[in-house]
Design an enzyme around this catalytic site. Structure first.
Site, PDB file in Angstrom:
ATOM      1  N   ARG A   1       6.012   5.696  -8.921  1.00 13.73           N
ATOM      2  CA  ARG A   1       6.954   4.818  -8.986  1.00 13.73           C
ATOM      3  C   ARG A   1       7.111   4.321 -10.324  1.00 13.73           C
ATOM      4  O   ARG A   1       6.936   5.085 -11.426  1.00 13.73           O
ATOM      5  CB  ARG A   1       7.132   3.920  -8.008  1.00 13.73           C
ATOM      6  CG  ARG A   1       8.562   3.829  -7.475  1.00 13.73           C
ATOM      7  CD  ARG A   1       8.647   2.385  -6.475  1.00 13.73           C
ATOM      8  NE  ARG A   1       8.658   0.977  -6.970  1.00 13.73           N
ATOM      9  CZ  ARG A   1       8.431  -0.047  -6.295  1.00 13.73           C
ATOM     10  NH1 ARG A   1       8.861   0.304  -4.950  1.00 13.73           N
ATOM     11  NH2 ARG A   1       8.218  -1.181  -6.829  1.00 13.73           N
TER      12      ARG A   1
ATOM     13  N   LYS B   1      12.519 -10.691  -1.208  1.00 16.37           N
ATOM     14  CA  LYS B   1      13.683  -9.696  -0.922  1.00 16.37           C
ATOM     15  C   LYS B   1      13.480  -9.518   0.690  1.00 16.37           C
ATOM     16  O   LYS B   1      14.527  -9.217   1.117  1.00 16.37           O
ATOM     17  CB  LYS B   1      12.939  -8.300  -1.458  1.00 16.37           C
ATOM     18  CG  LYS B   1      11.885  -7.369  -1.377  1.00 16.37           C
ATOM     19  CD  LYS B   1      11.677  -6.453  -2.062  1.00 16.37           C
ATOM     20  CE  LYS B   1      10.379  -5.868  -2.038  1.00 16.37           C
ATOM     21  NZ  LYS B   1       9.777  -5.205  -3.331  1.00 16.37           N
TER      22      LYS B   1
HETATM   23  C1  LIG Z   1       8.507  -5.234  -3.207  1.00 20.94           C
HETATM   24  C2  LIG Z   1       7.589  -5.311  -4.171  1.00 20.94           C
HETATM   25  C3  LIG Z   1       6.174  -6.357  -4.091  1.00 20.94           C
HETATM   26  C4  LIG Z   1       6.231  -6.925  -2.993  1.00 20.94           C
HETATM   27  O1  LIG Z   1       5.565  -6.056  -1.878  1.00 20.94           O
HETATM   28  P1  LIG Z   1       5.015  -6.420  -0.349  1.00 20.94           P
HETATM   29  O2  LIG Z   1       4.554  -5.294  -0.093  1.00 20.94           O
HETATM   30  O3  LIG Z   1       6.241  -7.009   0.055  1.00 20.94           O
HETATM   31  O4  LIG Z   1       4.050  -7.264  -0.802  1.00 20.94           O
HETATM   32  C5  LIG Z   1       5.743  -6.493  -5.509  1.00 20.94           C
HETATM   33  N1  LIG Z   1       6.153  -5.780  -6.474  1.00 20.94           N
HETATM   34  C6  LIG Z   1       7.101  -4.832  -6.427  1.00 20.94           C
HETATM   35  C7  LIG Z   1       7.326  -4.188  -7.809  1.00 20.94           C
HETATM   36  C8  LIG Z   1       7.733  -4.735  -5.449  1.00 20.94           C
HETATM   37  O5  LIG Z   1       9.134  -3.985  -5.566  1.00 20.94           O
END
Ligand SMILES: *Cc1c(COP(=O)(O)O)cnc(C)c1O
Length: 365
Positions: A129, A36
């Site tokens: 969350r 992302k």
């Molecule tokens: C964004 C996200 C990640 C990755 O998070 P980082 O902090 O970039 O490693 C993993 N799992 C979910 C569900 C996310 O939304």
């Protein structure tokens, strides 16, 4: 029309991928590379794949479509919108879920498309969350197992996102405990136990991650070379894979405090101005439409940002040894939020660099 641009060093990115994948592999942990922060640009995702990533993940189907051609399984990491269930089944192999109603919808479209769709059930372990409450898990699993075109692939947790809860041996141990209870009760094997994001990486480094955790979903640690529970740099990785280069459009000596009657700035805030007398200031052509001021760190440590409006970044360059002038370029390291926005902004050119310049993706102006 080169600036502002974000320079992406693909060799440094490759190195970051290799370090993190190797460290996880030694603990039998597969890595889902989260795209992302770089909008799933295929040039970058491909390096994840070449470095041995096990899955590619993104929160948005729109991004998963961009890497359709890359030959690893795709994971939708934001629990799906019910209205997109059809696309979820088509563009992802695995999705993270917490709502039975949506899973039933996925089952329907999986059947229509003659597919088996794998799901990871997300468990709530404190961060508040997404996730199913512990008391409801057995009931949910029992319902999921009735669905013919859904395969319960495993369990997962997400921490340090909303509630800032740090992953520990205890809370991840709890995830393992719940997983094993499910396996026993329903006589099934869960293939993936996904222990979180970059904030779980410190447990891998310190060899404190519970044994059955066999997957992490990692974005920031790869992209910025740091774990995110304590914000520590990861040894052997780079923190400057992505840098922003902005061009100075004005250099003048002006007072540090605005003159006149004070109201609100262009975004409705009442800012604070430090009294420093007359200082040398520069304006860089980049703004709030592109990025986030608190996430930009100039390489020249003697200059700093004073404020930003939609299209202008104002900097104090008074103490710098560098003789900045109109047309000079200022370079910044970035945090996750600033990077996310810069990569998304269509006003920022993206320059991919290998040992040589390989490609510039110009915006359309
Ligand atoms: C964004 C996200 C990640 C990755 O998070 P980082 O902090 O970039 O490693 C993993 N799992 C979910 C569900 C996310 O939304």
């Amino acid at each position: 029309m080169e600036y502002p641009k974000i320079k992406i060093d693909l060799e440094k990115f490759r190195k970051n991928c290799e370090v993190i994948i190797k460290e996880c592999k030694e603990k039998n942990i597969s890595v889902t590379g989260i795209m992302k922060s770089f909008c799933a640009k295929p040039e970058i995702a491909q390096i994840m794949v070449e470095s041995g990533i096990s899955y590619l993940g993104d929160a948005r189907i729109y991004n998963l479509k961009k890497v359709k051609h890359l030959n690893v399984e795709k994971v939708l990491i934001r629990i799906p919108m019910k209205s997109t269930a059809r696309d979820v089944v088509i563009y992802s192999d695995i999705s993270l879920n917490s709502e039975l109603e949506v899973i039933k919808e996925l089952d329907k479209y999986a059947r229509e498309n003659d597919k088996i769709h794998k799901i990871i059930l997300m468990v709530e372990l404190g961060d508040l969350r997404e996730g199913i409450l512990e008391k409801d898990i057995m009931e949910t699993v029992s319902e999921v197992l009735k669905l013919e075109n859904i395969k319960l692939y495993g369990l997962g947790v997400n921490l340090t996102c909303y509630g800032a809860i740090i992953p520990t041996t205890e809370n991840l141990g709890k995830l393992v405990e719940i997983s094993e209870k499910i396996e026993k009760e329903f006589n099934i094997k869960l293939e993936m136990i996904s222990g979180g994001n970059s904030s779980s990486y410190h447990l891998v480094e310190n060899k404190k991650i519970p044994k059955r955790i066999n997957n992490l979903r990692i974005g920031e640690a790869i992209v910025l070379g740091r774990e995110t529970a304590y914000g520590k740099k990861i040894e052997g990785t780079y923190d400057d894979v992505f840098i922003l280069k902005g061009e100075i459009i004005e250099v003048k000596e002006k007072k540090s405090v605005p003159s006149g009657k004070t109201g609100m700035d262009s975004f409705g805030n009442t800012p604070f101005y430090e009294e420093l007398g007359v200082i040398k200031r520069a304006i860089v052509a980049v703004g709030k439409q592109d990025t986030e001021i608190t996430g930009m760190f100039p390489f020249d440590e003697e200059i700093y940002s004073l404020g930003m409006s939609s299209d202008h970044l104002i900097m104090n360059i008074d103490k710098s040894k560098v003789k900045y002038k109109v047309g000079s370029i200022i370079k910044f390291r970035l945090n996750y939020e600033a990077l996310l926005k810069l990569m998304t902004s269509e006003y920022i050119n993206k320059e991919y660099v290998d040992e040589k310049l390989i490609k510039i993706e110009f915006c359309n102006y």
